[in-house]
Design a protein around this motif. Structure first.
Motif, PDB file in Angstrom:
ATOM      1  N   PHE A 112       0.841  -1.194   0.000  1.00 42.50           N
ATOM      2  CA  PHE A 112       0.000   0.000   0.000  1.00 42.50           C
ATOM      3  C   PHE A 112       0.874   1.240   0.000  1.00 42.50           C
ATOM      4  O   PHE A 112       1.953   1.256   0.578  1.00 42.50           O
ATOM      5  N   LEU A 113       0.341   2.292  -0.599  1.00 52.11           N
ATOM      6  CA  LEU A 113       0.970   3.608  -0.572  1.00 52.11           C
ATOM      7  C   LEU A 113       0.131   4.520   0.312  1.00 52.11           C
ATOM      8  O   LEU A 113      -1.086   4.616   0.128  1.00 52.11           O
ATOM      9  N   ILE A 114       0.771   5.163   1.271  1.00 50.56           N
ATOM     10  CA  ILE A 114       0.095   6.128   2.121  1.00 50.56           C
ATOM     11  C   ILE A 114       0.587   7.511   1.737  1.00 50.56           C
ATOM     12  O   ILE A 114       1.781   7.807   1.833  1.00 50.56           O
ATOM     13  N   ILE A 115      -0.341   8.328   1.249  1.00 52.25           N
ATOM     14  CA  ILE A 115      -0.022   9.691   0.809  1.00 52.25           C
ATOM     15  C   ILE A 115      -0.613  10.676   1.801  1.00 52.25           C
ATOM     16  O   ILE A 115      -1.809  10.611   2.111  1.00 52.25           O
ATOM     17  N   ALA A 127       1.098   4.800  -9.329  1.00 53.89           N
ATOM     18  CA  ALA A 127       0.745   3.693  -8.429  1.00 53.89           C
ATOM     19  C   ALA A 127       0.240   2.463  -9.167  1.00 53.89           C
ATOM     20  O   ALA A 127       0.309   1.348  -8.645  1.00 53.89           O
ATOM     21  N   LEU A 165      -5.102   7.844   1.351  1.00 53.51           N
ATOM     22  CA  LEU A 165      -4.832   9.242   1.037  1.00 53.51           C
ATOM     23  C   LEU A 165      -5.454  10.181   2.057  1.00 53.51           C
ATOM     24  O   LEU A 165      -6.672  10.183   2.246  1.00 53.51           O
ATOM     25  N   LEU A 174      -0.205   9.248  -7.666  1.00 48.18           N
ATOM     26  CA  LEU A 174      -1.406   8.471  -7.991  1.00 48.18           C
ATOM     27  C   LEU A 174      -1.263   7.811  -9.359  1.00 48.18           C
ATOM     28  O   LEU A 174      -1.540   6.613  -9.510  1.00 48.18           O
ATOM     29  N   CYS A 177      -3.415  -0.813  -2.974  1.00 53.00           N
ATOM     30  CA  CYS A 177      -4.347   0.205  -2.488  1.00 53.00           C
ATOM     31  C   CYS A 177      -3.553   1.454  -2.114  1.00 53.00           C
ATOM     32  O   CYS A 177      -2.357   1.370  -1.801  1.00 53.00           O
ATOM     33  N   ILE A 178      -4.236   2.585  -2.138  1.00 51.77           N
ATOM     34  CA  ILE A 178      -3.654   3.856  -1.706  1.00 51.77           C
ATOM     35  C   ILE A 178      -4.513   4.394  -0.568  1.00 51.77           C
ATOM     36  O   ILE A 178      -5.750   4.387  -0.656  1.00 51.77           O
ATOM     37  N   TYR A 206       0.950  -0.865  -6.468  1.00 50.59           N
ATOM     38  CA  TYR A 206       0.293  -0.907  -5.168  1.00 50.59           C
ATOM     39  C   TYR A 206      -1.080  -1.555  -5.273  1.00 50.59           C
ATOM     40  O   TYR A 206      -1.768  -1.406  -6.284  1.00 50.59           O
ATOM     41  N   VAL A 229      -8.585   3.754  -3.728  1.00 46.46           N
ATOM     42  CA  VAL A 229      -8.093   4.795  -2.831  1.00 46.46           C
ATOM     43  C   VAL A 229      -9.056   4.911  -1.649  1.00 46.46           C
ATOM     44  O   VAL A 229     -10.274   5.001  -1.848  1.00 46.46           O
ATOM     45  N   THR A 267     -13.657   7.566  -4.306  1.00 43.16           N
ATOM     46  CA  THR A 267     -12.819   6.708  -3.464  1.00 43.16           C
ATOM     47  C   THR A 267     -13.597   5.472  -3.042  1.00 43.16           C
ATOM     48  O   THR A 267     -14.825   5.427  -3.128  1.00 43.16           O
TER      49      THR A 267
END
Length: 151
Positions: A4-7, A64, A73, A61, A70-71, A68, A96, A120
């Motif tokens: 996962f990416l956490i922005i 990604a 955000l 985004l 999931c993100i 990934y 997202v 989202t």
């Protein structure tokens, strides 16, 4: 492994210093360390990005896709007016999850509207740093076959 990416968007680099009565006293680096540990305990790899610049978030985004599952955000103030970020979310297939430390619906009127929410997979707000843990739990469920209706 699930990834996962956490922005985190504008001003979130000031966590722990900016309005601690609203956002808590934990710094962004402390939050990231806590989340990384939580991710490891649940076999999830987490990457982090914080930017005060809309274009950097949009590029992240776009990039990604294929990297990934999931993100998560927290777009900060961009939540309320960035149609460019909304369009970027709509353009990708990565789900997202929108998060907020504070309950945006119990604050100033301008914070009650999220232009991102309709595109989202879901939104979590008002639980402080637990909002991120709840989002990770939701992302894990989606990655393991749960449904998402956005992103």
């Amino acid at each position: 492994m699930v990834k996962f990416l956490i922005i985190n968007g504008p001003n979130l680099n000031m966590l722990g210093k900016r309005e601690p009565g609203i956002y808590g006293s934990q710094s962004l680096s402390e939050l990231e360390a806590e989340l990384k540990k939580y991710g490891q305990q649940h076999q999830v790899e987490l990457d982090f990005l914080q930017s005060n610049h809309e274009g950097v978030i949009i590029e992240a985004l776009h990039q990604a896709e294929g990297r990934y599952n999931c993100i998560i955000l927290n777009a900060g103030a961009f939540t309320h007016y960035s149609f460019a970020i909304r369009d970027a979310i709509s353009a990708i297939r990565v789900p997202v999850i929108e998060v907020h430390l504070s309950n945006i619906y119990a604050r100033e009127e301008f914070r009650h509207k999220s232009v991102l929410a309709p595109v989202t997979a879901g939104q979590i707000s008002g639980f402080g740093t637990l909002s991120y843990i709840l989002a990770i739990q939701g992302a894990i469920a989606m990655s393991r076959g749960g449904n998402s209706n956005g992103g």
